[in-house]
Motif scaffolding. Structure first.
Motif, PDB file in Angstrom:
ATOM      1  N   MET A  27       0.845  -1.193   0.000  1.00  0.00           N
ATOM      2  CA  MET A  27       0.000   0.000   0.000  1.00  0.00           C
ATOM      3  C   MET A  27       0.879   1.242   0.000  1.00  0.00           C
ATOM      4  SD  MET A  27      -2.804   1.135   2.846  1.00  0.00           S
ATOM      5  CE  MET A  27      -3.700  -0.389   2.662  1.00  0.00           C
ATOM      6  N   ASN A  28       0.528   2.241  -0.790  1.00  0.00           N
ATOM      7  CA  ASN A  28       1.272   3.482  -0.842  1.00  0.00           C
ATOM      8  C   ASN A  28       1.232   4.168   0.509  1.00  0.00           C
ATOM      9  OD1 ASN A  28       2.173   6.119  -1.307  1.00  0.00           O
ATOM     10  ND2 ASN A  28       1.504   6.023  -3.436  1.00  0.00           N
ATOM     11  N   ALA A  29       2.402   4.554   1.019  1.00  0.00           N
ATOM     12  CA  ALA A  29       2.494   5.118   2.363  1.00  0.00           C
ATOM     13  C   ALA A  29       1.753   6.431   2.486  1.00  0.00           C
ATOM     14  CB  ALA A  29       3.959   5.299   2.753  1.00  0.00           C
ATOM     15  N   ILE A  30       1.584   7.151   1.377  1.00  0.00           N
ATOM     16  CA  ILE A  30       0.911   8.436   1.485  1.00  0.00           C
ATOM     17  C   ILE A  30      -0.602   8.303   1.305  1.00  0.00           C
ATOM     18  CG2 ILE A  30       2.963   9.671   0.703  1.00  0.00           C
ATOM     19  CD1 ILE A  30       1.511  10.092  -1.993  1.00  0.00           C
ATOM     20  N   ARG A  31      -1.098   7.099   1.159  1.00  0.00           N
ATOM     21  CA  ARG A  31      -2.538   6.859   1.039  1.00  0.00           C
ATOM     22  C   ARG A  31      -2.959   5.796   2.045  1.00  0.00           C
ATOM     23  NH1 ARG A  31      -5.230   8.173  -3.843  1.00  0.00           N
ATOM     24  NH2 ARG A  31      -6.217   6.136  -3.913  1.00  0.00           N
ATOM     25  N   ARG A  32      -2.589   6.017   3.321  1.00  0.00           N
ATOM     26  CA  ARG A  32      -2.866   5.021   4.345  1.00  0.00           C
ATOM     27  C   ARG A  32      -4.014   5.407   5.266  1.00  0.00           C
ATOM     28  NH1 ARG A  32       1.147   2.201   7.744  1.00  0.00           N
ATOM     29  NH2 ARG A  32      -0.450   0.582   7.512  1.00  0.00           N
ATOM     30  N   THR A  33      -4.551   6.620   5.122  1.00  0.00           N
ATOM     31  CA  THR A  33      -5.714   7.028   5.891  1.00  0.00           C
ATOM     32  C   THR A  33      -6.715   7.673   4.937  1.00  0.00           C
ATOM     33  OG1 THR A  33      -5.062   9.314   6.393  1.00  0.00           O
ATOM     34  CG2 THR A  33      -4.159   7.577   7.827  1.00  0.00           C
ATOM     35  N   PRO A  34      -7.989   7.734   5.301  1.00  0.00           N
ATOM     36  CA  PRO A  34      -8.939   8.444   4.451  1.00  0.00           C
ATOM     37  C   PRO A  34      -8.532   9.895   4.191  1.00  0.00           C
ATOM     38  CG  PRO A  34     -10.120   7.063   5.997  1.00  0.00           C
ATOM     39  CD  PRO A  34      -8.661   7.005   6.402  1.00  0.00           C
ATOM     40  N   ALA A  35      -7.942  10.545   5.200  1.00  0.00           N
ATOM     41  CA  ALA A  35      -7.478  11.920   4.999  1.00  0.00           C
ATOM     42  C   ALA A  35      -6.385  11.976   3.940  1.00  0.00           C
ATOM     43  CB  ALA A  35      -6.979  12.506   6.314  1.00  0.00           C
ATOM     44  N   ASP A  36      -5.542  10.938   3.878  1.00  0.00           N
ATOM     45  CA  ASP A  36      -4.529  10.859   2.824  1.00  0.00           C
ATOM     46  C   ASP A  36      -5.178  10.801   1.444  1.00  0.00           C
ATOM     47  OD1 ASP A  36      -2.434  10.832   4.655  1.00  0.00           O
ATOM     48  OD2 ASP A  36      -2.285   8.636   4.671  1.00  0.00           O
ATOM     49  N   LEU A  37      -6.261  10.054   1.324  1.00  0.00           N
ATOM     50  CA  LEU A  37      -6.961   9.951   0.039  1.00  0.00           C
ATOM     51  C   LEU A  37      -7.459  11.321  -0.411  1.00  0.00           C
ATOM     52  CD1 LEU A  37      -9.131   6.712   0.525  1.00  0.00           C
ATOM     53  CD2 LEU A  37      -6.869   6.914  -0.532  1.00  0.00           C
ATOM     54  N   LEU A  38      -7.971  12.098   0.537  1.00  0.00           N
ATOM     55  CA  LEU A  38      -8.464  13.428   0.196  1.00  0.00           C
ATOM     56  C   LEU A  38      -7.315  14.339  -0.215  1.00  0.00           C
ATOM     57  CD1 LEU A  38     -10.817  15.392  -0.038  1.00  0.00           C
ATOM     58  CD2 LEU A  38     -10.545  15.917   2.395  1.00  0.00           C
ATOM     59  N   ARG A  39      -6.201  14.276   0.498  1.00  0.00           N
ATOM     60  CA  ARG A  39      -5.044  15.094   0.127  1.00  0.00           C
ATOM     61  C   ARG A  39      -4.538  14.719  -1.267  1.00  0.00           C
ATOM     62  NH1 ARG A  39      -4.037  15.033   5.816  1.00  0.00           N
ATOM     63  NH2 ARG A  39      -3.101  12.943   5.730  1.00  0.00           N
ATOM     64  N   SER A  40      -4.556  13.433  -1.573  1.00  0.00           N
ATOM     65  CA  SER A  40      -4.140  12.974  -2.896  1.00  0.00           C
ATOM     66  C   SER A  40      -5.065  13.515  -3.973  1.00  0.00           C
ATOM     67  CB  SER A  40      -4.115  11.442  -2.931  1.00  0.00           C
ATOM     68  OG  SER A  40      -3.770  10.963  -4.209  1.00  0.00           O
ATOM     69  N   ALA A  41      -6.374  13.485  -3.722  1.00  0.00           N
ATOM     70  CA  ALA A  41      -7.346  14.008  -4.676  1.00  0.00           C
ATOM     71  C   ALA A  41      -7.159  15.509  -4.874  1.00  0.00           C
ATOM     72  CB  ALA A  41      -8.768  13.719  -4.190  1.00  0.00           C
ATOM     73  N   LEU A  42      -6.847  16.208  -3.798  1.00  0.00           N
ATOM     74  CA  LEU A  42      -6.654  17.655  -3.873  1.00  0.00           C
ATOM     75  C   LEU A  42      -5.423  17.987  -4.715  1.00  0.00           C
ATOM     76  CD1 LEU A  42      -7.852  20.312  -2.763  1.00  0.00           C
ATOM     77  CD2 LEU A  42      -6.229  20.130  -0.868  1.00  0.00           C
ATOM     78  N   ALA A  43      -4.398  17.185  -4.581  1.00  0.00           N
ATOM     79  CA  ALA A  43      -3.177  17.424  -5.349  1.00  0.00           C
ATOM     80  C   ALA A  43      -3.357  17.072  -6.824  1.00  0.00           C
ATOM     81  CB  ALA A  43      -2.030  16.608  -4.763  1.00  0.00           C
ATOM     82  N   THR A  44      -4.234  16.116  -7.115  1.00  0.00           N
ATOM     83  CA  THR A  44      -4.404  15.639  -8.493  1.00  0.00           C
ATOM     84  C   THR A  44      -5.305  16.543  -9.318  1.00  0.00           C
ATOM     85  OG1 THR A  44      -4.095  13.356  -7.755  1.00  0.00           O
ATOM     86  CG2 THR A  44      -5.136  13.682  -9.900  1.00  0.00           C
ATOM     87  N   ASP A  45      -6.500  16.858  -8.778  1.00  0.00           N
ATOM     88  CA  ASP A  45      -7.464  17.657  -9.552  1.00  0.00           C
ATOM     89  C   ASP A  45      -8.445  18.319  -8.586  1.00  0.00           C
ATOM     90  OD1 ASP A  45      -9.160  18.798 -11.353  1.00  0.00           O
ATOM     91  OD2 ASP A  45      -9.759  16.953 -12.355  1.00  0.00           O
ATOM     92  N   PRO A  46      -8.085  19.461  -8.000  1.00  0.00           N
ATOM     93  CA  PRO A  46      -8.936  20.085  -6.977  1.00  0.00           C
ATOM     94  C   PRO A  46     -10.271  20.596  -7.502  1.00  0.00           C
ATOM     95  CG  PRO A  46      -7.112  21.536  -7.569  1.00  0.00           C
ATOM     96  CD  PRO A  46      -6.833  20.217  -8.210  1.00  0.00           C
ATOM     97  N   ALA A  47     -10.383  20.824  -8.797  1.00  0.00           N
ATOM     98  CA  ALA A  47     -11.605  21.426  -9.335  1.00  0.00           C
ATOM     99  C   ALA A  47     -12.694  20.414  -9.658  1.00  0.00           C
ATOM    100  CB  ALA A  47     -11.278  22.233 -10.594  1.00  0.00           C
ATOM    101  N   ARG A  48     -12.349  19.136  -9.730  1.00  0.00           N
ATOM    102  CA  ARG A  48     -13.364  18.165 -10.149  1.00  0.00           C
ATOM    103  C   ARG A  48     -14.399  17.946  -9.055  1.00  0.00           C
ATOM    104  NH1 ARG A  48     -12.855  13.121  -7.807  1.00  0.00           N
ATOM    105  NH2 ARG A  48     -10.817  12.596  -6.923  1.00  0.00           N
ATOM    106  N   PRO A  49     -15.636  17.591  -9.423  1.00  0.00           N
ATOM    107  CA  PRO A  49     -16.648  17.287  -8.408  1.00  0.00           C
ATOM    108  C   PRO A  49     -16.230  16.077  -7.567  1.00  0.00           C
ATOM    109  CG  PRO A  49     -17.647  17.552 -10.569  1.00  0.00           C
ATOM    110  CD  PRO A  49     -16.169  17.481 -10.786  1.00  0.00           C
ATOM    111  N   LEU A  50     -16.544  16.125  -6.285  1.00  0.00           N
ATOM    112  CA  LEU A  50     -16.286  14.984  -5.414  1.00  0.00           C
ATOM    113  C   LEU A  50     -17.580  14.456  -4.816  1.00  0.00           C
ATOM    114  CD1 LEU A  50     -14.327  13.052  -4.045  1.00  0.00           C
ATOM    115  CD2 LEU A  50     -14.059  14.731  -2.199  1.00  0.00           C
ATOM    116  N   VAL A  51     -18.387  15.333  -4.227  1.00  0.00           N
ATOM    117  CA  VAL A  51     -19.668  14.937  -3.636  1.00  0.00           C
ATOM    118  C   VAL A  51     -20.772  15.815  -4.203  1.00  0.00           C
ATOM    119  CG1 VAL A  51     -21.022  14.698  -1.519  1.00  0.00           C
ATOM    120  CG2 VAL A  51     -18.562  14.183  -1.486  1.00  0.00           C
ATOM    121  N   THR A  52     -21.748  15.178  -4.827  1.00  0.00           N
ATOM    122  CA  THR A  52     -22.965  15.863  -5.254  1.00  0.00           C
ATOM    123  C   THR A  52     -24.098  15.286  -4.420  1.00  0.00           C
ATOM    124  OG1 THR A  52     -22.106  16.080  -7.508  1.00  0.00           O
ATOM    125  CG2 THR A  52     -24.470  16.422  -7.188  1.00  0.00           C
TER     126      THR A  52
END
Length: 250
Positions: free
Chosen positions: A1-26
């Motif tokens: 498992m990627n060390a920087i994606r080991r908590t749900p908060a890590d997943l959110l930080r990863s999403a923010l770094a990848t594409d902050p403008a895309r929809p996440l929750v509708t």
């Protein structure tokens, strides 16, 4: 498992770094007609503010237990990620009397009063509105969260192997939540850009996974629908088309 994606908060930080403008929750509430769309950046901002409230004003610490008495709602999703950011264990539908903190909606205020720690109440009104009259003995989330900081840094590192979530009698560490979310995403065929429509409640792992964790882990998004049975078949078909839904969990 990627060390920087080991908590749900890590997943959110990863999403923010990848594409902050895309929809996440509708989010839709089909009993009221409410619709709210949050991009990764907007959702992350709510999470940061809520985590600052949790860690600062409410003095929550890693290992504390928070009873979450909320339905499937975009603000519930925010609290789940805020708790992950601080290291607080979320007990879905937990016993307030046994919790360090409780977060409740308007329908469970009486039960939440059993908590001897901090109590937070959410009106669950459109656009995150506040209570017309704040409930006695509770912090009104909508009043307190706007003034919190837009950036969050935990006082102590979050241990991915510490308990993070209790649902349906099962306790999961943060790393296990991420692992199970990834497995669920694979089983559902979710990939980057997938749009999963979920009408499942947040009272089970299946509901939490479909309604937040699996789409987040897959770099997709969720169309979270509360009171979905209120919607006609024709209305559901139109939503699937307009929201570009690729997968369903209903």
């Amino acid at each position: 498992m990627n060390a920087i994606r080991r908590t749900p908060a890590d997943l959110l930080r990863s999403a923010l770094a990848t594409d902050p403008a895309r929809p996440l929750v509708t989010f839709y509430d089909d009993a009221t007609g409410e619709r709210v769309e949050l991009s990764v950046a907007t959702f992350s901002n709510w999470v940061s503010k809520t985590a600052n409230l949790l860690q600062g004003d409410l003095a929550a610490e890693p290992g504390d237990r928070l009873a979450l008495l909320l339905p499937a709602h975009w603000q519930s999703a925010v609290w789940l990620l805020a708790c992950s950011s601080v290291g607080v264990t979320v007990e879905i539908g937990g016993d307030p009397a046994a919790a360090d903190l409780v977060v409740t909606g308007p329908g469970t205020l009486d039960a939440a009063r059993a908590c001897r720690g901090e109590r937070v109440a959410l009106a669950l009104r459109p656009l995150g509105g506040r209570f017309p009259q704040p409930p006695e003995g509770f912090v009104d989330y909508a009043v307190e969260v706007p003034g919190q900081g837009d950036r969050f840094a935990p006082f102590a590192p979050v241990d991915p192997d510490a308990p993070a979530l209790v649902v349906g009698g099962t306790e999961l560490t943060a790393a296990e939540v991420v692992e199970r979310a990834g497995a669920d995403a694979g089983e559902r065929g979710l990939t980057a850009g997938s749009r999963l429509l979920s009408g499942l409640p947040y009272d089970s792992w299946d509901g939490l996974s479909a309604g937040l964790f699996a789409p987040l882990g897959a770099e997709g998004s969720v169309v979270l629908c509360r009171h979905l049975p209120e919607l006609s078949e024709d209305g559901l078909a139109k939503r699937v088309e307009s929201e570009r839904v690729t997968h369903r969990a209903v």
